[in-house]
Design an enzyme around this catalytic site. Structure first.
Site, PDB file in Angstrom:
ATOM      1  N   ARG A 297       0.824  -1.209   0.000  1.00 60.56           N
ATOM      2  CA  ARG A 297       0.000   0.000   0.000  1.00 60.56           C
ATOM      3  C   ARG A 297       0.857   1.257   0.000  1.00 60.56           C
ATOM      4  O   ARG A 297       0.575   2.208  -0.731  1.00 60.56           O
ATOM      5  CB  ARG A 297      -0.953  -0.021   1.195  1.00 60.56           C
ATOM      6  N   TYR A 438      -6.249  -1.022  -6.843  1.00 64.28           N
ATOM      7  CA  TYR A 438      -5.594  -2.224  -6.307  1.00 64.28           C
ATOM      8  C   TYR A 438      -4.890  -1.940  -4.978  1.00 64.28           C
ATOM      9  O   TYR A 438      -4.681  -0.810  -4.590  1.00 64.28           O
ATOM     10  CB  TYR A 438      -4.700  -2.911  -7.322  1.00 64.28           C
ATOM     11  N   GLU A 439      -4.608  -3.024  -4.267  1.00 65.15           N
ATOM     12  CA  GLU A 439      -4.109  -2.979  -2.886  1.00 65.15           C
ATOM     13  C   GLU A 439      -5.075  -2.261  -1.950  1.00 65.15           C
ATOM     14  O   GLU A 439      -4.677  -1.642  -0.965  1.00 65.15           O
ATOM     15  CB  GLU A 439      -2.715  -2.336  -2.815  1.00 65.15           C
ATOM     16  N   GLY A 440      -6.343  -2.357  -2.246  1.00 64.09           N
ATOM     17  CA  GLY A 440      -7.375  -1.724  -1.424  1.00 64.09           C
ATOM     18  C   GLY A 440      -7.797  -0.408  -2.034  1.00 64.09           C
ATOM     19  O   GLY A 440      -7.014   0.522  -2.155  1.00 64.09           O
ATOM     20  N   GLN A 445      -9.112   2.257   2.056  1.00 59.42           N
ATOM     21  CA  GLN A 445      -8.146   3.058   2.827  1.00 59.42           C
ATOM     22  C   GLN A 445      -8.885   4.004   3.783  1.00 59.42           C
ATOM     23  O   GLN A 445      -8.474   4.205   4.933  1.00 59.42           O
ATOM     24  CB  GLN A 445      -7.255   3.882   1.893  1.00 59.42           C
TER      25      GLN A 445
END
Length: 596
Positions: A297, A438-440, A445
């Site tokens: 992230r 992507y990655e949340g 977040q």
């Protein structure tokens, strides 16, 4: 237009904002002062400017492709990756005991920005390996570390993270990939994983898949998920590569951006079961994967800064060359380069200020990570860890949303030519979009910021950060310049807006969660805006003193102008965000579901 790494700005952030000199007082970083940082960054710049950046446009035109079960990367990628690995760049931040160089994240993050500016599709491969290395360092057994880490750190092998399944996106409780224990202590893995970045490629001799799966009989939900190492090629006892594992790519995606990065669909266990080894303990897989995800992230936030920097450089170059219309102030008799026009300068300044603000924020966050992991004093580690964890959703969420605004402006500066693919401006815009997903996603977040970072402690940490910002305001108010007064005014107003929101979120989080989470993304954007603006305010103080002393006047004068612009044009957005969150929560959910 060729890429030029902003080494000077990176070094300024490290030295003046991130406190690199203080980090050298930590024994692990004693040799990594500003001279070392400069040498590393200049060498890194050469590789990225000369070797990796020229492949960026080529990767968009000739992306990775899938044929007969194999993935072939863009011409030139394999050779560039070998140069990257042979130069020791994969191991930059990793421990010396596994062949790394042990540099602080403060320096490593700047190198990460360079490679992502040069070629974000290419950079995704080492980014995922970094995450795999972090997870194994934390949770791997001594045997797993000995087998996998030297090869991953050297770039001989690469790593992946396998979370998502067709029915399980962000909701990992739905993971169905199963793991069956075997008499020899290994497991057989069966299932399908999608969206696996560099899940198959031709740039390394082995690919180490870290796979979330559910051991047969494990509890339902996230509590029953375990983490497994499932290599593409099995590894023999002597460390040599053995048989091909039953883990195969069955297709790759055709994407809007980052086209050169192969996004694979992986099938585990079609021919009897893929052999995997358990990482750590059963049913703790999500905990371990979060280590990888947190590393990734932060890295994705840096990607946002990187793509924004590349778009800014391209837009400035075009604005200097494109002649169109007479300036409104008559400063040029006839038609002039569009950089003379006030609105073009407004767009360029917005791009510059957002990029520099987020770069400063990420540098300060990286230094907090270094102190959290290596400082000898336990209280100092604890304080920095809390600060870093608060910063991760800001760096990831705000910096990536920022990159969309900057790359959009980059297309706009180009006008009609920005809509033409041959100029390359549109590629940055397309590449940037995935960064908010992507990655949340940004909402994930923001949920993290609300739930784990604000309501959990009643807003204490969030308010403590506001206290540090107020101290910077006090320093600004002691100064007499127009710029410092303007920045102090806007920083104070933004801080108060932020505090109003923190109070609202903390009060509503448990009793009225819809109200708190309705404003979660605006809260994230306000907090990121404020912290980036705070770092530029700190930069302004340093720059004014340097100018007064006659040091590096052009660079420092530009830093002052950028900080003032950020305050007056970007920090000033804070009051609107505050009102939307505090006064507009009910209208978010007012429309009946069947009315959509």
């Amino acid at each position: 237009m060729s890429y030029r790494a902003p080494v000077k700005d990176m070094l300024f952030n490290m030295q003046e904002l991130a406190g690199l000199q203080a980090l050298t007082e930590i024994p692990a970083f004693a040799d990594f002062g500003i001279d070392t940082a400069q040498a590393v960054l200049e060498e890194c710049a050469k590789l990225n400017e000369d070797v990796i950046a020229p492949l960026n446009f080529e990767g968009d035109k000739n992306p990775s492709y899938f044929k007969d079960g194999q993935v072939f990367t863009t011409p030139g990628f394999k050779e560039a990756f070998r140069q990257f690995a042979d130069g020791g760049w994969q191991g930059l931040q990793h421990p010396t005991e596994f062949g790394g160089q042990g540099l602080p994240k403060t320096i490593g993050a700047a190198c990460g920005e360079m490679i992502n500016s040069a070629n974000v599709s290419f950079a995704l491969c080492p980014l995922l390996s970094d995450g795999a290395i972090e997870a194994l360092l934390t949770a791997g057994s001594d045997e797993q570390k000995a087998i996998y880490l030297p090869n991953l750190v050297a770039g001989k092998w690469t790593g992946t993270m396998n979370l998502t399944e067709p029915q399980a996106g962000s909701d990992l409780a739905q993971v169905r990939t199963r793991a069956e224990p075997q008499p020899d202590g290994s497991y057989k893995i069966f299932g399908t994983k999608i969206f696996i970045t560099y899940g198959e490629h031709d740039m390394a001799e082995n690919i180490v898949h870290l796979v979330l799966a559910r051991v047969v009989g494990a509890p339902e939900g996230v509590k029953g998920i375990s983490l497994f190492i499932v290599p593409k090629f099995l590894v023999n006892a002597d460390g040599s590569l053995g048989a091909r594992n039953d883990a195969h790519c069955v297709s790759i995606e055709h994407k809007m951006g980052i086209k050169a990065s192969p996004t694979a669909v992986l099938q585990f266990g079609d021919h009897g079961g893929a052999i995997g080894t358990l990482v750590g303990q059963e049913n703790r897989g999500l905990e371990y994967m979060f280590i990888m995800m947190n590393a990734a992230r932060f890295g994705v936030g840096v990607q946002g800064i990187a793509v924004a920097e590349r778009a800014y450089q391209k837009a400035v170059s075009y604005a200097r060359d494109r002649v169109q219309s007479r300036p409104v102030d008559g400063s040029v008799a006839g038609s002039a380069a569009i950089i003379h026009h006030p609105d073009v300068r407004r767009m360029l300044m917005t791009m510059r200020a957002l990029t520099e603000g987020c770069r400063a924020m990420s540098s300060v966050a990286a230094a907090a990570y270094d102190a959290a992991h290596h400082h000898p004093d336990a209280d100092t580690r604890k304080h920095n860890q809390a600060f870093y964890e608060f910063m991760v959703p800001l760096v990831k969420g705000y910096s990536t949303e920022m990159s969309l605004e900057v790359t959009d402006l980059g297309v706009q500066v180009h006008g009609g030519m920005g809509f033409i693919e041959e100029t390359g401006a549109a590629q940055h815009y397309r590449d940037a979009k995935i960064l908010t997903i992507y990655e949340g996603t940004t909402a994930i977040q923001a949920n993290d910021l609300v739930g784990r970072k604000t309501t959990r402690d009643g807003g204490q940490l969030a308010r403590a950060i506001a206290g540090q910002i107020e101290a910077t305001e006090g320093l600004l108010k002691q100064r007499s310049s127009v710029a410092s007064k303007a920045v102090a005014k806007r920083l104070g107003a933004a801080r108060q807006a932020y505090l109003d929101v923190v109070d609202f979120i903390a009060a509503q989080g448990k009793g009225n969660p819809n109200a708190a989470y309705a404003g979660s993304v605006p809260y994230l954007m306000l907090a990121g805006n404020l912290v980036a603006g705070w770092q530029l305010a700190r930069a302004l103080i340093v720059a004014e003193d340097k100018v007064a002393a006659g040091e590096e006047v052009p660079f420092m004068s530009a830093k002052i102008a950028t900080a003032r612009f950020y305050a007056e044009h970007i920090l000033s957005r804070s009051s609107g965000l505050r009102d939307a969150i505090v006064e507009g929560a009910d209208s978010v959910t007012a429309l009946a579901l069947d009315a959509f």
